[in-house]
Design a protein around this motif. Structure first.
Motif, short mmCIF file in Angstrom:
data_model
loop_
_atom_site.label_atom_id
_atom_site.label_comp_id
_atom_site.label_asym_id
_atom_site.label_seq_id
_atom_site.Cartn_x
_atom_site.Cartn_y
_atom_site.Cartn_z
N PHE A 170 -6.46 -5.41 6.29
CA PHE A 170 -6.18 -4.05 5.81
C PHE A 170 -6.93 -3.03 6.65
O PHE A 170 -6.41 -1.94 6.93
CB PHE A 170 -6.56 -3.91 4.34
N THR A 191 -3.71 2.78 -4.41
CA THR A 191 -3.58 3.40 -3.09
C THR A 191 -2.73 4.67 -3.16
O THR A 191 -2.95 5.61 -2.38
CB THR A 191 -2.95 2.41 -2.09
N SER A 246 0.83 -1.21 0.00
CA SER A 246 0.00 0.00 0.00
C SER A 246 0.87 1.26 0.00
O SER A 246 1.81 1.37 0.79
CB SER A 246 -0.91 0.00 1.24
N SER A 260 -8.51 -4.63 -3.40
CA SER A 260 -7.53 -5.68 -3.69
C SER A 260 -8.18 -6.91 -4.30
O SER A 260 -7.50 -7.77 -4.86
CB SER A 260 -6.78 -6.09 -2.41
#
Length: 632
Positions: A243, A149, A90, A137
């Motif tokens: 995440f 991102t 990310s 994702s």
């Protein structure tokens, strides 16, 4: 994050009861070791609190220096949580960092909400944003996810610059953290304690996950997603949840950062995302201390060693290139590699041939029998009129039907391109047929994905062993128990602190060790990294991972690939013993001698159609089979 039925939970409870001293079976001393760990944790916590007390009563320069390092340490471990454990690189953590900082400042200034209330609010708020980013994702991954991102961070920065309520380029003054109440002034600066506690909670949460049974599962999602799904892991859900947790930590870091003074868009631009990634890589991705050390170095070095900014950037660039080229695992990874080289290790192997059969006969009893309810139906697996095509043209499977009786070994053979792998992937849930149905143990499983099939008693292996190479054979085998352990993912954040978590780890390790013994693997290989084992050991590890959860139906996809003649005989004995335990085994294999010697029944495919299905002897003598497959 995992579907645990009441029946599955009951089976796990029975296994826990049946293995009261599981941790002692692999040669460890759990009580002594547990006490040593407890003493170490308590001692470390006391030292940490003492250091925090000293800093909180120290100079303002030291306080700001260490608080900044701690905040960036939180950012680094939050990024390592997703990049190191799930493979999601990310570049949006600077944007998440900014949302946490501005949310704390604006909500406190505009609405007067106390900062102690806003800390959990920022965690949840930014965590929800992270869940949205994590969901991306599922559609884009790898480089494309990093770019997505990255764009998120750019959008956040533009909003901070262009909108008046954010203060524009001038930024905003951060809120004031409340002092300790009267009588607690001796503790020193309250903000130091707040940052120290947030840092401790975030580090503790990540370390708990690394110590939990979920950690190998996360690595499997990163490196071997089909393997994880075949073990019952809902990989998409777990990835999004991890995440979201990482984003919440970044939001907390931003909230803490807002108390250090003014905040402005320049403190959260895209270069900060790159800097956080550099911290993780320099220190050592997916290590306990690596991200923290990298964050401390990058954040403190320019202040303690003031040099020209241009020279500083050149120095960082040179160090980064050296690490990437020569030591991609970072500083901590380099130390670990040196330790592995210096540590003596004998090379074990599969048990000696004269002992193999007796060892398997003894050890297979440690593997629980297939569930009794599977025997209620005459058919363990049935496929009816399966039709499948990869495109609108020709069909890979044209109305294939397959019936596998309970407690038998059923061979599936055919020339290359006959549709064997396609049929296996449909049975296992990786592919959905255009029409037709699949029934496992009397239950129709159409519409259920690969992660849902293990709860119905179905497990599988792959043509080439798809495993996590950086962890041990034992840890890889425990992944196969994911569908049997209740609430594994939900408990992971505090796993070693929970008596149930420590108990389940002991039981899982004992069961995995017993299963590795059952397939004839020398105990000395159990704790060896899969990257360091020979191919035969890797194949046996994959087999152990597929049977550790006691499936009623097991699919072996080319289990003999790359094995020597002695190892083939070894696998033959294992398969026969599994049948003796009541497991229905479906074997996809090119070695016809193995198929017709071991299997009770055989189905032959050619050009997506069934040529013949029936007892092995009858199929072997069939003229059409000999023509299309045996070449006779």
């Amino acid at each position: 994050m995992a579907t645990i039925t009441r029946r599955t939970r009951d089976r796990w409870d029975q296994l826990v009861t049946a293995v009261p001293d599981a941790s002692a079976r692999d040669g460890r001393l759990p009580r002594d070791r547990g006490r040593l760990v407890q003493v170490g944790v308590v001692g470390g916590l006391i030292a940490y609190l003492a250091a925090t007390f000293a800093v909180a009563n120290g100079s303002f320069f030291i306080q700001n220096l260490l608080m900044t390092a701690a905040i960036f340490g939180i950012l680094a471990i939050s990024l390592d949580l997703v990049a190191g454990m799930t493979g999601l690189y990310s570049l949006g953590h600077a944007g998440l960092f900014a949302i946490g900082a501005y949310s704390m400042t604006l909500l406190n200034d505009e609405f007067g909400i106390p900062v102690l209330v806003l800390l959990p609010v920022c965690f949840v708020e930014v965590g929800l944003v992270g869940a949205f980013l994590g969901a991306l994702s599922l559609r884009v991954s790898g480089l494309y996810f990093a770019i997505t991102t990255f764009i998120f961070t750019l959008v956040v920065t533009v909003i901070l610059v262009d909108f008046e309520f954010t203060g524009g380029l001038g930024g905003l003054g951060g809120p004031t953290f409340p002092d300790f109440p009267a009588g607690l002034d001796v503790l020193g600066d309250s903000l130091v304690w707040a940052v120290a506690i947030i840092f401790l909670l975030c580090v503790g949460a990540v370390w708990c996950i690394r110590a939990s049974a979920l950690y190998p599962v996360l690595l499997a999602i990163r490196d071997a997603e089909p393997y994880a799904a075949a073990a019952g892991v809902r990989t998409a859900t777990v990835r999004i949840a991890v995440f979201a947790l990482s984003a919440g930590m970044a939001g907390l870091a931003g909230a803490a950062f807002s108390f250090l003074g003014f905040i402005s868009p320049g403190q959260f631009n895209w270069t900060v995302s790159v800097t956080i990634l550099v911290m993780v890589i320099l220190g050592g991705m997916n290590t306990h201390l690596g991200p923290i050390l990298g964050a401390a170095f990058i954040s403190m070095f320019p202040i303690l060693v003031p040099i020209d900014p241009f020279v500083e950037q050149l120095l960082y660039g040179a160090i980064f290139v050296l690490v990437i080229v020569f030591y991609p695992t970072g500083f901590v990874g380099l130390i670990q590699a040196i330790w592995r080289r210096l540590r003596p290790r004998r090379l074990p192997g599969v048990r000696a041939a004269q002992d193999e059969e007796a060892a398997i006969d003894d050890d297979i009893e440690a593997v629980p029998a297939a569930p009794a309810e599977a025997a209620q139906s005459g058919l363990a697996l049935e496929c009816r009129d399966i039709v499948f095509g990869y495109d609108e043209g020709s069909l890979a499977l044209a109305g294939v039907s397959l019936a596998v009786r309970h407690g038998t070994i059923h061979g599936l053979i055919g020339p290359n391109g006959s549709g064997k792998s396609t049929l296996v992937n449909i049975i296992a849930g990786r592919l959905a047929p255009r029409s037709g149905s699949v029934t496992v143990n009397g239950q129709v499983v159409d519409g259920l994905g690969a992660a849902a099939r293990p709860s119905h008693g179905l497990m599988r292996t792959f043509q080439s062993a798809v495993m996590v190479r950086e962890i041990s054979a034992l840890a890889n085998t425990t992944i196969g128990l994911y569908s049997r352990v209740p609430r594994m993912a939900l408990r992971a954040i505090a796993w070693p602190l929970l008596p149930s978590g420590r108990r389940d780890s002991r039981v899982m390790n004992a069961q995995a060790s017993a299963t590795l013994n059952a397939v004839g693997l020398d105990p000395a290989w159990h704790r060896t990294r899969v990257a360091d084992v020979p191919h035969g050991v890797e194949q046996l590890t994959q087999l152990a991972a597929s049977i550790v959860a006691s499936p009623s139906v097991l699919i072996l996809d080319e289990p003999l690939a790359g094995l020597a003649a002695g190892e083939v005989d070894h696998v033959s004995r294992i398969v026969r013993d599994l049948r003796r335990k009541g497991v229905t085994v479906i074997v996809v294999e090119h070695q016809t001698r193995f198929i017709f010697d071991v299997c009770d029944e055989v189905t032959v495919l050619a050009a997506g159609e069934v040529v013949r299905s029936g007892p092995a002897a009858a199929v072997r003598s069939d003229d059409r089979v000999r023509e299309v497959y045996l070449g006779q």
